[in-house]
Design a protein around this motif. Sequence first.
Motif, PDB file in Angstrom:
ATOM      1  N   ILE A  47       1.868   5.291   5.858  1.00 45.92           N
ATOM      2  CA  ILE A  47       0.779   5.234   4.880  1.00 45.92           C
ATOM      3  C   ILE A  47      -0.134   6.446   5.044  1.00 45.92           C
ATOM      4  O   ILE A  47      -0.580   7.056   4.058  1.00 45.92           O
ATOM      5  N   LYS A  48      -0.396   6.823   6.280  1.00 45.79           N
ATOM      6  CA  LYS A  48      -1.273   7.957   6.542  1.00 45.79           C
ATOM      7  C   LYS A  48      -0.690   9.246   5.958  1.00 45.79           C
ATOM      8  O   LYS A  48      -1.405  10.057   5.358  1.00 45.79           O
ATOM      9  N   ARG A  49       0.617   9.442   6.106  1.00 49.15           N
ATOM     10  CA  ARG A  49       1.243  10.659   5.577  1.00 49.15           C
ATOM     11  C   ARG A  49       1.206  10.674   4.053  1.00 49.15           C
ATOM     12  O   ARG A  49       0.905  11.704   3.443  1.00 49.15           O
ATOM     13  N   ARG A  50       1.530   9.544   3.423  1.00 44.51           N
ATOM     14  CA  ARG A  50       1.478   9.493   1.958  1.00 44.51           C
ATOM     15  C   ARG A  50       0.052   9.716   1.452  1.00 44.51           C
ATOM     16  O   ARG A  50      -0.167  10.403   0.455  1.00 44.51           O
ATOM     17  N   ALA A  51      -0.927   9.148   2.142  1.00 39.77           N
ATOM     18  CA  ALA A  51      -2.318   9.336   1.734  1.00 39.77           C
ATOM     19  C   ALA A  51      -2.731  10.796   1.873  1.00 39.77           C
ATOM     20  O   ALA A  51      -3.472  11.329   1.026  1.00 39.77           O
ATOM     21  N   ARG A  95       0.830  -1.199   0.000  1.00 45.43           N
ATOM     22  CA  ARG A  95       0.000   0.000   0.000  1.00 45.43           C
ATOM     23  C   ARG A  95       0.872   1.260   0.000  1.00 45.43           C
ATOM     24  O   ARG A  95       0.565   2.237  -0.699  1.00 45.43           O
ATOM     25  N   TYR A  96       1.939   1.238   0.770  1.00 42.75           N
ATOM     26  CA  TYR A  96       2.829   2.401   0.807  1.00 42.75           C
ATOM     27  C   TYR A  96       3.480   2.640  -0.559  1.00 42.75           C
ATOM     28  O   TYR A  96       3.569   3.781  -1.029  1.00 42.75           O
ATOM     29  N   VAL A  97       3.942   1.566  -1.180  1.00 46.28           N
ATOM     30  CA  VAL A  97       4.554   1.681  -2.509  1.00 46.28           C
ATOM     31  C   VAL A  97       3.551   2.250  -3.505  1.00 46.28           C
ATOM     32  O   VAL A  97       3.886   3.113  -4.336  1.00 46.28           O
ATOM     33  N   ALA A  98       2.294   1.806  -3.429  1.00 45.96           N
ATOM     34  CA  ALA A  98       1.276   2.289  -4.354  1.00 45.96           C
ATOM     35  C   ALA A  98       1.018   3.780  -4.154  1.00 45.96           C
ATOM     36  O   ALA A  98       0.929   4.545  -5.135  1.00 45.96           O
ATOM     37  N   LEU A  99       0.905   4.220  -2.924  1.00 44.26           N
ATOM     38  CA  LEU A  99       0.666   5.637  -2.658  1.00 44.26           C
ATOM     39  C   LEU A  99       1.829   6.499  -3.136  1.00 44.26           C
ATOM     40  O   LEU A  99       1.633   7.581  -3.715  1.00 44.26           O
ATOM     41  N   THR A 100       3.046   6.033  -2.885  1.00 46.43           N
ATOM     42  CA  THR A 100       4.219   6.786  -3.327  1.00 46.43           C
ATOM     43  C   THR A 100       4.262   6.896  -4.844  1.00 46.43           C
ATOM     44  O   THR A 100       4.563   7.969  -5.401  1.00 46.43           O
ATOM     45  N   HIS A 142       5.765  21.047  -5.774  1.00 46.01           N
ATOM     46  CA  HIS A 142       6.695  20.024  -6.243  1.00 46.01           C
ATOM     47  C   HIS A 142       6.208  18.655  -5.806  1.00 46.01           C
ATOM     48  O   HIS A 142       5.865  18.452  -4.642  1.00 46.01           O
ATOM     49  N   LYS A 143       6.113  17.755  -6.758  1.00 40.61           N
ATOM     50  CA  LYS A 143       5.667  16.382  -6.498  1.00 40.61           C
ATOM     51  C   LYS A 143       4.290  16.355  -5.823  1.00 40.61           C
ATOM     52  O   LYS A 143       4.018  15.548  -4.940  1.00 40.61           O
ATOM     53  N   GLY A 144       3.442  17.283  -6.225  1.00 43.21           N
ATOM     54  CA  GLY A 144       2.093  17.309  -5.707  1.00 43.21           C
ATOM     55  C   GLY A 144       1.942  17.971  -4.356  1.00 43.21           C
ATOM     56  O   GLY A 144       0.842  18.008  -3.809  1.00 43.21           O
TER      57      GLY A 144
END
Length: 850
Positions: free
Chosen positions: A389-393, A353-358, A830-832
């Motif tokens: 995961i929460k931060r990436r989301a 899940r983390y890889v997908a969000l990144t 930058h990068k969203g």
Amino acid sequence: MALSASRPRRGEMTSLEPGSAAYLTEERMPAPIRLRELIRTIRTARTQAEEREMIQKECAAIRSSFREEDNTYRCRNVAKLLYMHMLGYPAHFGQLECLKLIASQKFTDKRIGYLGAMLLLDERQDVHLLMTNCIKNDLNHSTQFVQGLALCTLGCMGSSEMCRDLAGEVEKLLKTSNSYLRKKAALCAVHVIRKVPELMEMFLPATKNLLNEKNHGVLHTSVVLLTEMCERSPDMLAHFRKLVPQLVRILKNLIMSGYSPEHDVSGISDPFLQVRILRLLRILGRNDDDSSEAMNDILAQVATNTETSKNVGNAILYETVLTIMDIKSESGLRVLAINILGRFLLNNDKNIRYVALTSLLKTVQTDHNAVQRHRSTIVDCLKDLDVSIKRRAMELSFALVNGNNIRGMMKELLYFLDSCEPEFKADCASGVFLAAEKYAPSKRWHIDTIMRVLTTAGSYVRDDAVPNLIQLITNSVEMHAYTVQRLYKAILGDYSQQPLVQVAAWCIGEYGDLLVSGQCEEEEPIQVTEDEVLDILESVLISNMSTSVTRGYALTAIMKLSTRFTCTVNRIKKVVSIYGSSIDVELQQRAVEYNALFKKYDHMRSALLERMPVMEKVTTNGPSEIVQTNGETEPAPLETKPPPSGPQPTSQANDLLDLLGGNDITPVIPTAPTSKPASAGGELLDLLGDITLTGAPAAAPTPASVPQITQPPFLLDGLSSQPLFNDIAPGIPSITAYSKNGLKIEFTFERSNTNPSVTVITIQASNSTELDMTDFVFQAAVPKTFQLQLLSPSSSVVPAFNTGTITQVIKVLNPQKQQLRMRIKLTYNHKGSAMQDLAEVNNFPPQSWQ
């Protein structure tokens, strides 16, 4: 006969004298214990001290054996020494013994010797150069296993000198027909290229037939070698692009091949080789249409035919997605890749899940609509227990906000702000502010949203949140009554959120008359008396939770109400006089000044405390600014409005409230003069900021003598008729003013011989990251002894990979020849994510200001 008579008879005891050769032979140490016994003994130790004692005792025995040149047990002793090294104990005294084992003719000795060399030696120690000749001899050995040992050692710790000397032997072994040696030689060649890149061409002929090999080990190492060569040389990259069809064919055979017990991992044929080929295809297809077209079909097959129930398949799919997003692939294929990442978000494995969000965060700018389809799944990840995961989301959710979904997304993000951990609140609040400012559907919604953030996480907001909300409220004339009523109710009995209390105090001071008169139309008005309003502000003044800044806001609000309220002026005078002796110097100064207004300048009080005019922001990005909605970008022409009669705060003065930090800083001079006279209240004092009455009260100008605010002549006078900076003073070195997160700001300087007090600074902003930096804004402030003009930039986008720069000109007047210092503020996307940083520049060269 005499000789034979002197021999001792069988069974007799022979007396040995100390010092004799026989005595030394008899006293030689017994055979050392084996490695297995040493491991078993060390594991029986109950404490660290006991283990250390065992190690020291064994090391002493090994040292004694080394001193006696005991060839019989050297191999055993070095093996035990390597085990001690793995436990963290010093073993450097065994380095030369490793070299002696390498020089031995026994394979068992060589094996331990080379292993010891790889563990105990590196290129920083000159001892390793003594191995060069031994490795060269072993590379030409008749036994493949000895050659393999030499290749492994050279590929592990060979220095640049060793690589230059032995590259020829490695290249020969790369052409051999022995697959065991070819795979080791390929990996050794990778190390040689990393150490000595100029030797890369030596291995080019040997790479021609590497991909024709049937052995998967050779294929794997060959792909690693080709990848290394392509990453290090653009010429090699262009040369190997012709291999794309061959790589596609190998990958297709791997996908379509049946079960192979030798290469099967969880039902997938050699996933390690598949991943390596996908990485190489990604490099070969980047920025190349033909290569990308050739691999589109196979990437689609891998994406659709790979099993996702096992982690092995997910690894291959992830590499496939990275390759699709990096090459010039078809739009349908990119949508397929994003859908794969969407499926990853539903996986139970947190890493996936983390890889997908990144990955989605990297692609959201280029494929915004495709990522939007998975918005609900991304928002669900905000509830995940894992903080990463929460931060990436959270970052991805802000990147997905646009004008169409602003209400729904803000509802979810505000709910997240209510319940998230403290370390998320600052970033989340900042993101909400930026998104609301950019996509707010209405001013009421914008104000309600900011107030909700201040109520929930007021202690975590940025320093500029208070002045920005004050400006928003000021500009929303029709919302004044509604806003002041909402803020009044928000702070009743709760002063914990200091930024909210500051904004509420300011609004009550400005619009307290609207609160008392009950003019709110948006919601049911409340009945409030003048005394109740003053009770709230006085309780803010005496509250233990109120900071010095908050008390200053409250005292200023009370002072303003002396012109809005009619029945409580005497009470206001009493409150102000009490704080004239406050131990807080700032509060005391304000109170003394306000007392002076009551006693000596009461006729000016109503003009000085009149309602603040509308604050207009002036853009710094030229005649039109780019309005970027996530997924859409369109130019929006700016409205041209005549300047109002009141003072015009510039955008820099408002945006740099958190940057200036003191009374010795002057904001940026606007690029056009204001011809209308300012009001008395705006010219004499600004009761909202830091005020300092340095002269006598009689020196204050009256409304009749207020001067006009005009542009200093050095900046604009004559610019259209003749160039001002035609005589450039040579030899002023440039400086790097800022370098962080891939963004680099450089200053170059010019001086005019006709007006040496003027310095022209040209900034150049460059971006070394892999993505563009958009909405770039550079702002600057200097001390009051200087005057500064910031001209429009050449662009608002800083291109990636240092492929271009943004230039912008700053003109500084320094009549007193003081040392130049400057504070800068940088904002960009930058990068969203919205980025903002502050910096102070103090390293200006003396030639630029002397």
